[in-house]
Design an enzyme around this catalytic site. Structure first.
Site, PDB file in Angstrom:
ATOM      1  N   GLU A  94     -20.447 -10.060  18.417  1.00  0.00           N
ATOM      2  CA  GLU A  94     -21.319 -10.883  17.510  1.00  0.00           C
ATOM      3  C   GLU A  94     -22.104 -10.159  16.708  1.00  0.00           C
ATOM      4  O   GLU A  94     -22.891  -9.258  16.930  1.00  0.00           O
ATOM      5  CB  GLU A  94     -22.148 -11.793  18.343  1.00  0.00           C
ATOM      6  CG  GLU A  94     -21.483 -12.941  19.181  1.00  0.00           C
ATOM      7  CD  GLU A  94     -21.123 -13.923  18.368  1.00  0.00           C
ATOM      8  OE1 GLU A  94     -21.392 -14.242  17.075  1.00  0.00           O
ATOM      9  OE2 GLU A  94     -20.433 -14.961  18.939  1.00  0.00           O
ATOM     10  N   ASP A 146     -16.383 -18.045  10.544  1.00  0.00           N
ATOM     11  CA  ASP A 146     -16.480 -16.500  10.862  1.00  0.00           C
ATOM     12  C   ASP A 146     -15.594 -15.175  11.245  1.00  0.00           C
ATOM     13  O   ASP A 146     -14.862 -15.642  11.840  1.00  0.00           O
ATOM     14  CB  ASP A 146     -17.760 -16.653  11.843  1.00  0.00           C
ATOM     15  CG  ASP A 146     -17.359 -16.987  13.355  1.00  0.00           C
ATOM     16  OD1 ASP A 146     -16.529 -17.958  13.438  1.00  0.00           O
ATOM     17  OD2 ASP A 146     -17.408 -16.173  14.298  1.00  0.00           O
TER      18      ASP A 146
END
Ligand SMILES: [Zn+2]
Length: 244
Positions: A94, A146
């Site tokens: 992340e 993303d």
């Protein structure tokens, strides 16, 4: 010469279980929350049931949440190169960024450098090919955006991580939603070969548009519109040559 060992900040998450196989895919995400601390809290919240192996802050700090030999819960329903159990065979990273919902912005140099160092570190332990370093939107094109079109995939590739290619300018008739033709079939076959979940039908449908958009966020960042123009198709063909 070996790089010095990376400094990790330990931030254990309870959200993991057993792997089914050693990791051979790397999935890059953005956090898509207003702040890094908020994202870190969520990735460690037992009720949220989400996690990743690492989180990289905008200043380059790297948090370690789940051991690499365990399965973190980052990808959800996803697919790449025939594999549907992406969490079971991947490492998830992340990368802090508010994302398209909360003010998408460029990834700072310190953060990109940390991601590159982390990729080198991970790949010193596991066999992960360049064609298996992908974004969340590549493995779940209909659900995810993303890490998005500002993510510097080119810089990663220049540092030796992931596929990148610059095809020569290629004008050509664009293919768009609604079209049905052999050219659409060939386009879908190319995406399937690269790794996307897009069984060729010859119909440019919503799923095809989602894959074209995901491909553009990764490999044709100047044009993210879901229309397969000549340059998008040339990029795909050049990548397939590179991937072998
Ligand atoms: Zn994601």
């Amino acid at each position: 010469m070996n790089a010095p060992p990376l400094a990790f900040l330990e931030a254990p998450s309870p959200n993991f279980d057993a792997r089914t196989a050693p990791p051979d895919i790397l999935v890059l995400h953005y956090t898509g929350m207003k702040t890094g601390p908020e994202a870190l809290d969520r990735l460690r919240d037992p009720d949220a049931k989400v996690s990743s192996h690492y989180m990289v802050e905008e200043d380059g700090r790297i948090f370690r949440l789940v051991p690499e030999e365990r399965r973190a819960w980052h990808a959800g329903v996803s697919y790449w190169k025939g594999e549907r159990n992406i969490n079971g065979v991947s490492i998830g990273i992340e990368i802090v960024n508010p994302g398209h919902q909360f003010g998408y912005r460029p990834f700072p140099d310190a953060q990109v450098a940390a991601v590159i160092a982390l990729l080198a570190d991970i790949r010193s332990r596991w066999q992960i090919g360049d064609e298996r370093i992908v974004g969340h939107s590549d493995v779940a094109p209909e659900r995810k955006d993303d890490p998005g079109e500002l993510f510097p995939w080119k810089r990663l590739a220049e540092a030796g991580h992931g596929l990148w290619v610059e095809a020569a300018p290629a004008p050509g008739a664009p293919l768009a939603e609604g079209e049905e033709s052999a050219a659409v079939f060939a386009l879908q076959a190319g995406f399937t070969r690269l790794g996307y979940d897009l069984p060729p039908s010859g119909r440019f449908d919503a799923a095809t548009k989602a894959v074209v958009t995901a491909f553009q966020r990764h490999w044709r960042q100047e044009r993210v519109d879901g229309i397969a123009d000549g340059q998008t198709r040339a990029q795909l063909i050049a990548l397939l040559r590179l991937a072998g």
